[in-house]
Design a protein around this motif. Sequence first.
Motif, PDB file in Angstrom:
ATOM      1  N   PRO A 476       0.754  -0.790  -0.097  1.00 41.06           N
ATOM      2  CA  PRO A 476      -0.086   0.268   0.144  1.00 41.06           C
ATOM      3  C   PRO A 476       0.527   1.475   0.589  1.00 41.06           C
ATOM      4  N   GLU A 477       0.447   2.368  -0.775  1.00 45.50           N
ATOM      5  CA  GLU A 477       1.058   2.869  -1.177  1.00 45.50           C
ATOM      6  C   GLU A 477       0.154   4.953  -0.319  1.00 45.50           C
ATOM      7  N   PRO A 478       1.265   5.545  -0.048  1.00 45.61           N
ATOM      8  CA  PRO A 478       2.336   6.083   0.261  1.00 45.61           C
ATOM      9  C   PRO A 478       2.745   5.128   1.832  1.00 45.61           C
ATOM     10  N   PHE A 479       4.020   3.956   1.026  1.00 50.80           N
ATOM     11  CA  PHE A 479       4.026   3.230   2.439  1.00 50.80           C
ATOM     12  C   PHE A 479       5.258   3.230   3.578  1.00 50.80           C
ATOM     13  N   GLY A 480       4.481   2.952   4.233  1.00 53.43           N
ATOM     14  CA  GLY A 480       5.820   2.070   5.607  1.00 53.43           C
ATOM     15  C   GLY A 480       5.538   1.012   6.374  1.00 53.43           C
ATOM     16  N   LEU A 481       6.718   0.961   6.619  1.00 55.63           N
ATOM     17  CA  LEU A 481       6.348  -0.916   7.306  1.00 55.63           C
ATOM     18  C   LEU A 481       5.472  -0.824   8.999  1.00 55.63           C
ATOM     19  N   ARG A 482       5.507   0.199   9.249  1.00 60.02           N
ATOM     20  CA  ARG A 482       4.491   0.474  10.885  1.00 60.02           C
ATOM     21  C   ARG A 482       3.042   0.479  10.554  1.00 60.02           C
ATOM     22  N   HIS A 483       2.355   1.394   9.944  1.00 62.33           N
ATOM     23  CA  HIS A 483       1.201   1.708   9.372  1.00 62.33           C
ATOM     24  C   HIS A 483       0.746   1.361   8.400  1.00 62.33           C
ATOM     25  N   ALA A 484       1.076   1.020   8.024  1.00 58.88           N
ATOM     26  CA  ALA A 484       0.734   0.126   6.600  1.00 58.88           C
ATOM     27  C   ALA A 484      -0.511  -1.352   7.495  1.00 58.88           C
ATOM     28  N   TRP A 485       0.200  -2.136   8.360  1.00 59.40           N
ATOM     29  CA  TRP A 485      -0.631  -2.991   8.900  1.00 59.40           C
ATOM     30  C   TRP A 485      -1.020  -2.494  10.709  1.00 59.40           C
ATOM     31  N   ALA A 486      -1.042  -1.644  11.546  1.00 57.37           N
ATOM     32  CA  ALA A 486      -1.354  -1.430  12.366  1.00 57.37           C
ATOM     33  C   ALA A 486      -2.793  -0.901  12.557  1.00 57.37           C
ATOM     34  N   GLN A 487      -3.045  -1.902  13.773  1.00 54.01           N
ATOM     35  CA  GLN A 487      -4.574  -1.605  14.176  1.00 54.01           C
ATOM     36  C   GLN A 487      -4.597  -0.553  15.163  1.00 54.01           C
ATOM     37  N   GLN A 488      -6.158  -0.104  15.267  1.00 48.20           N
ATOM     38  CA  GLN A 488      -6.512   0.620  16.050  1.00 48.20           C
ATOM     39  C   GLN A 488      -6.322   0.061  17.310  1.00 48.20           C
ATOM     40  N   PRO A 489      -5.774   0.777  18.293  1.00 49.82           N
ATOM     41  CA  PRO A 489      -5.681   0.309  20.085  1.00 49.82           C
ATOM     42  C   PRO A 489      -6.508  -0.094  20.368  1.00 49.82           C
ATOM     43  N   TRP A 490      -7.936   0.899  20.709  1.00 47.62           N
ATOM     44  CA  TRP A 490      -9.126   1.165  20.851  1.00 47.62           C
ATOM     45  C   TRP A 490      -9.860  -0.494  21.348  1.00 47.62           C
ATOM     46  N   ARG A 491      -9.442  -1.374  20.545  1.00 43.66           N
ATOM     47  CA  ARG A 491      -9.771  -3.009  21.809  1.00 43.66           C
ATOM     48  C   ARG A 491      -9.034  -3.121  22.193  1.00 43.66           C
ATOM     49  N   HIS A 492      -7.582  -3.040  22.892  1.00 43.50           N
ATOM     50  CA  HIS A 492      -7.305  -3.098  24.207  1.00 43.50           C
ATOM     51  C   HIS A 492      -7.022  -1.883  25.167  1.00 43.50           C
ATOM     52  N   ARG A 493      -7.671  -2.897  26.213  1.00 47.40           N
ATOM     53  CA  ARG A 493      -8.167  -1.828  27.384  1.00 47.40           C
ATOM     54  C   ARG A 493      -7.140  -1.150  27.799  1.00 47.40           C
TER      55      ARG A 493
END
Length: 552
Positions: A476-493
């Motif tokens: 996916p572009e613009p590509f960065g190794l982290r944000h391309a496969w990062a999830q939202q933190p809100w499901r982790h209490r």
Amino acid sequence: MTDGFDFGLGAQVPLSGAAGQTEPTHWLAAAAYRDDEVDKIKEADNDWHKTSVTPPRGPWAKIFRPNLGEAFSRAVIDRMLGAGRKPVIQSFGLEPQVVVEHCLAAHRIRRQRDMRLTAVMVVFGLLFLPGLLLWLAVFALRSNLGRREDKRAGLHATLLLVAVGVLAVLFLIKTPFHGFWAWYARAAVVAPVAGWYVAKQICERTARDLRERWSALLSGGGVGAKIPEAVPGSPGDAAEQIRKELARLSAEQQSNSAFYAGPKGILGMGTRWGSWHLAEELVSADPDKEFHPFRSWDVITAIQGGLGLLERTPINTGGFTKPSIKHWVVTHVGENATEVSRPSGTDVENYTVKTHAVQEICNRQQFGSGDRHYLGVQWTLWDGQLVITMMITVTLLHNTLRIEVTGHALGPVHGLFNQKPAAKEKQVAKAVKFWETRTVKLPLVDADEVVRLAARAPLTWYPPLLHWLGGKIALPEPFGLRHAWAQQPWRHRFMADDALRAATPVLRVVHAAALKTLEENGVDVTKFGSRSSALSGAVQDVGPKKADLYDA
């Protein structure tokens, strides 16, 4: 912009440094050694960034398809180190250079395997081409049958291979040819089978090595990515280019330029989940004289000093860890942008905008076109899995001072990347007690996988053809190794709690530092204080919102 790096000739073998040993680094680095189906990577897509997988050219070309590790490592190497590549987005909470080094190491291991398999293909295949093509056709047909959803597809695939084996034995006994051609025909039938056995030993040895590295990274082991091909022997060789691109990647990681992509938020930092504004008129505290002139940079500098004291507390209860405080030059690129362009010119060195240029942007570019200045305070928590960033900007328009604090949160890397290698086994019914089952270990590399690797090996010398036939991963572009496969933190209490708790003290420190600066310059801070108290009360009930989605 020219590259401003110092490339000495000190030859050394790059290794995975201890500084990058965080969970996201390990997880993404382990993906280079995986042997899953390539389509599995789509499971890690998030709301904003989608990874696409180019399918094989046709049913007959499925034999050339890559697995996840092959496609991932090749895609990352081409995107991060390829000649003329586009700029890369920063990967907060991990070391992208370490991930790329593991991709190079995995590619090197597979390349050594492919060299041996290519030799096997030449000796046992190319010299007996008619037999090789026949067996490849049989395995391609068997593979297509086995992948159907029909319950009897597996049985049909097995029967096909048995039938061809019987015909091959009959052909060896009674061949229609005579003399030299009779013996060549027999050899053409037997040689590919013998070559398959030799190739199987090579493939199993490599698969065992790759799986050990995959497992070691996910277990927290310190397995290093040895890439001796990146050690330059002379200026201008391929190894020197790899080393130069790795240094370029490291410089981009340290860059202070960021990109706002509308509802996607600041690329690499995550979406904007909260926003608080303090805007009031500037009035002199003494009616008989004007307040002292000041600039946005003066307020920002005072705020920066206050943020530097966040880790201090009068009560010894742990509190904040030491944050990273940095001045950012943010460029708007739009929600659907497919690439970014970093600032260039005399005011930029090693992809970093110089301090005097940052100060000029802070004071001058507050209205209309152009880049904007933000002061960011960032925490990397949960061993790199959570990145909390609070961005502060100060604007002075006419007689109004506006201080804006926004919250950005980047959650953990998708759990797909934390899946350890599963044992190759299956449950079968017992012969006598058919109502019970037993576990049967399967070969680490099955027959179809050996054929696939052997067929791909000669083509790995020319990747474009291999990609055209078997497909590849499109990042996916613009590509960065982290944000391309990062999830939202809100499901982790607890991650959500950490992000929400950071907002209140940051907001109060920002306001306190700003009010002190205004007082020192003779500004009446009565209205500012009242507004600050109201915001301080409102932030008590802070919650994540879609702050970049305007209802208009």
